[in-house]
Design a protein around this motif. Structure first.
Motif, PDB file in Angstrom:
ATOM      1  N   GLN A 121       0.827  -1.207   0.000  1.00 58.61           N
ATOM      2  CA  GLN A 121       0.000   0.000   0.000  1.00 58.61           C
ATOM      3  C   GLN A 121       0.861   1.257   0.000  1.00 58.61           C
ATOM      4  O   GLN A 121       0.459   2.296  -0.549  1.00 58.61           O
ATOM      5  N   GLU A 292       8.351   8.483   3.320  1.00 55.17           N
ATOM      6  CA  GLU A 292       6.895   8.583   3.228  1.00 55.17           C
ATOM      7  C   GLU A 292       6.317   9.304   4.444  1.00 55.17           C
ATOM      8  O   GLU A 292       6.803   9.147   5.574  1.00 55.17           O
ATOM      9  N   ASN A 293       5.257  10.056   4.233  1.00 50.48           N
ATOM     10  CA  ASN A 293       4.629  10.848   5.296  1.00 50.48           C
ATOM     11  C   ASN A 293       4.312  10.027   6.534  1.00 50.48           C
ATOM     12  O   ASN A 293       4.468  10.500   7.667  1.00 50.48           O
ATOM     13  N   ARG A 301       5.763  16.307   7.212  1.00 51.90           N
ATOM     14  CA  ARG A 301       4.853  15.727   6.229  1.00 51.90           C
ATOM     15  C   ARG A 301       4.428  16.780   5.210  1.00 51.90           C
ATOM     16  O   ARG A 301       4.291  17.952   5.528  1.00 51.90           O
ATOM     17  N   GLY A 303       1.335  17.325   2.619  1.00 51.40           N
ATOM     18  CA  GLY A 303       0.032  16.845   2.186  1.00 51.40           C
ATOM     19  C   GLY A 303      -0.546  15.815   3.134  1.00 51.40           C
ATOM     20  O   GLY A 303       0.008  15.532   4.200  1.00 51.40           O
ATOM     21  N   GLU A 304      -1.680  15.233   2.729  1.00 48.48           N
ATOM     22  CA  GLU A 304      -2.421  14.309   3.575  1.00 48.48           C
ATOM     23  C   GLU A 304      -2.204  12.846   3.224  1.00 48.48           C
ATOM     24  O   GLU A 304      -2.533  11.959   4.013  1.00 48.48           O
ATOM     25  N   ASP A 305      -1.681  12.594   2.039  1.00 50.00           N
ATOM     26  CA  ASP A 305      -1.472  11.218   1.585  1.00 50.00           C
ATOM     27  C   ASP A 305      -0.341  10.590   2.391  1.00 50.00           C
ATOM     28  O   ASP A 305       0.808  11.031   2.330  1.00 50.00           O
ATOM     29  N   GLN A 306      -0.668   9.548   3.158  1.00 48.89           N
ATOM     30  CA  GLN A 306       0.321   8.920   4.030  1.00 48.89           C
ATOM     31  C   GLN A 306       1.459   8.252   3.260  1.00 48.89           C
ATOM     32  O   GLN A 306       2.569   8.118   3.785  1.00 48.89           O
ATOM     33  N   ALA A 308       2.642   9.471   0.413  1.00 49.38           N
ATOM     34  CA  ALA A 308       3.342  10.475  -0.379  1.00 49.38           C
ATOM     35  C   ALA A 308       4.677  10.831   0.248  1.00 49.38           C
ATOM     36  O   ALA A 308       4.909  10.634   1.442  1.00 49.38           O
TER      37      ALA A 308
END
Length: 344
Positions: A121, A292-293, A301, A303-306, A308
């Motif tokens: 994922q 990755e975030n 971090r 953005g909100e996409d974990q 990303a």
């Protein structure tokens, strides 16, 4: 003559690693399935100083490279009907685990499996690597012999007390494999790491290679099993670090033991762990750095996409500023770039 003697003394007392080392965590595992020869080759290309294999044992007592001895999450074993009856339940380090275990397979049987990405994922691009097989420690050492520059190896013994309990002690096999590759002394580019204390003390009696006491968010399993009462807080205290220095050359702490986070995930000011370890004569190699975030402090971090990409460079800069002697990274190219930038 006095000048020559002074220069010789300086060389003899200089640290083996004059700048922070970059350890490719399970290889370049952000770009290739972890613990595969492809991941190690990519890490070497990207300038890593060390590759890191996690070691477990086979039924026929071969050291192979997997993060865990349970392999359903990192291979296609579940798709092999001939091994369906090998699925079983075991207790590993006090925890129930169900799956397929390397110690129930010969090396030849494990070689029929394909490695798979553990975090699909988060890293879907790694799902395209379908032909990689489980590698042995000897194969990783052979890979290093073919490199054009000096690249070291940083093996971890996984669940050593468990393997000893089933008649598969790891220490002698590990030391002998490294000796066959020409690695026997403190000046060699090798660190041996473990979360367990007994395992490291046994290795200390067998080898002059440098040893690393890993420290996570739980006490060492061998100490819990023995009822010693040891805690993580004990290990990272000044007295605890002095005790570790009696058998190890470095600590490998979880990075939040150096830079804690609050309930919102924001980075807090650093602890005194790096300074305390240095005062005890120990190097500090922190883990694990990922871009990755989901793995970064809230302030890093983007953005909100974990899944990303966040601002991992900011985290590298902070930890290098804290004075760590090494970093474990899934993305060694980025860690090397951050280290080299910090030295300018």
């Amino acid at each position: 003559m006095r000048l020559l003697l002074a220069l010789a003394a300086l060389v003899m007392t200089a640290p083996l690693d004059a700048k922070p080392i970059i350890i490719a965590h399970r290889g370049a595992s952000g770009e290739r399935p972890e613990h595969t020869l492809a991941a190690y080759k990519r890490a070497i290309e990207q300038g890593a100083d060390y590759i890191e294999p996690d070691l477990v044992m086979t039924k026929d007592n071969v050291l192979v490279i997997r993060h865990e001895n349970e392999i359903s999450g990192t291979t296609d074993v579940a798709n092999h009907p001939e091994f369906a009856d090998r699925r079983t339940a075991k207790t590993i380090d006090g925890k129930p685990v169900v799956g397929w275990f390397t110690e129930d397979f010969t090396l030849a049987e494990l070689k029929t499996l394909h490695a798979r990405e553990r975090l699909p994922q988060i890293r879907p691009a790694n799902m395209g690597w379908l032909e990689e097989r489980i590698a042995t420690l000897d194969e990783a050492l052979a890979l290093l012999r073919g490199t054009k520059r000096r690249v070291g190896i940083y093996p971890e013994t996984k669940h050593p007390s468990y393997f000893a309990s089933i008649g598969k002690p790891m220490e002698k096999a590990l030391v002998e494999a490294l000796a066959r590759a020409g690695f026997t002394g403190r000046d060699d580019p090798v660190f041996l790491q473990s979360f367990e204390v007994t395992n490291l003390k046994a290795l200390r009696a067998m080898t002059s290679l440098r040893l690393v006491q890993l420290i996570g968010d739980e006490p060492p399993w061998d100490q819990t099993e023995a009822g010693s009462g040891m805690t993580v807080a004990d290990m990272v205290s000044p007295d605890g670090l002095k005790a570790i220095a009696g058998y190890a050359d470095a600590i490998g702490p979880y990075k939040l033991l150096i830079e804690p986070r609050d309930a919102a995930g924001q980075a807090l000011p650093p602890t005194t762990l790096v300074a305390d370890a240095h005062a005890a004569g120990l190097q500090v190699h922190a883990w694990t750095f990922r871009r990755e975030n989901i793995f970064l402090a809230a302030g890093d971090r983007i953005g909100e996409d974990q899944a990303a990409r966040g601002d991992a460079a900011a985290e590298y800069r902070r930890f290098l500023g804290y004075g760590v002697d090494g970093l474990f990274s899934d993305f060694p190219a980025e860690a090397v770039a951050a280290r080299d930038m910090a030295e300018r």
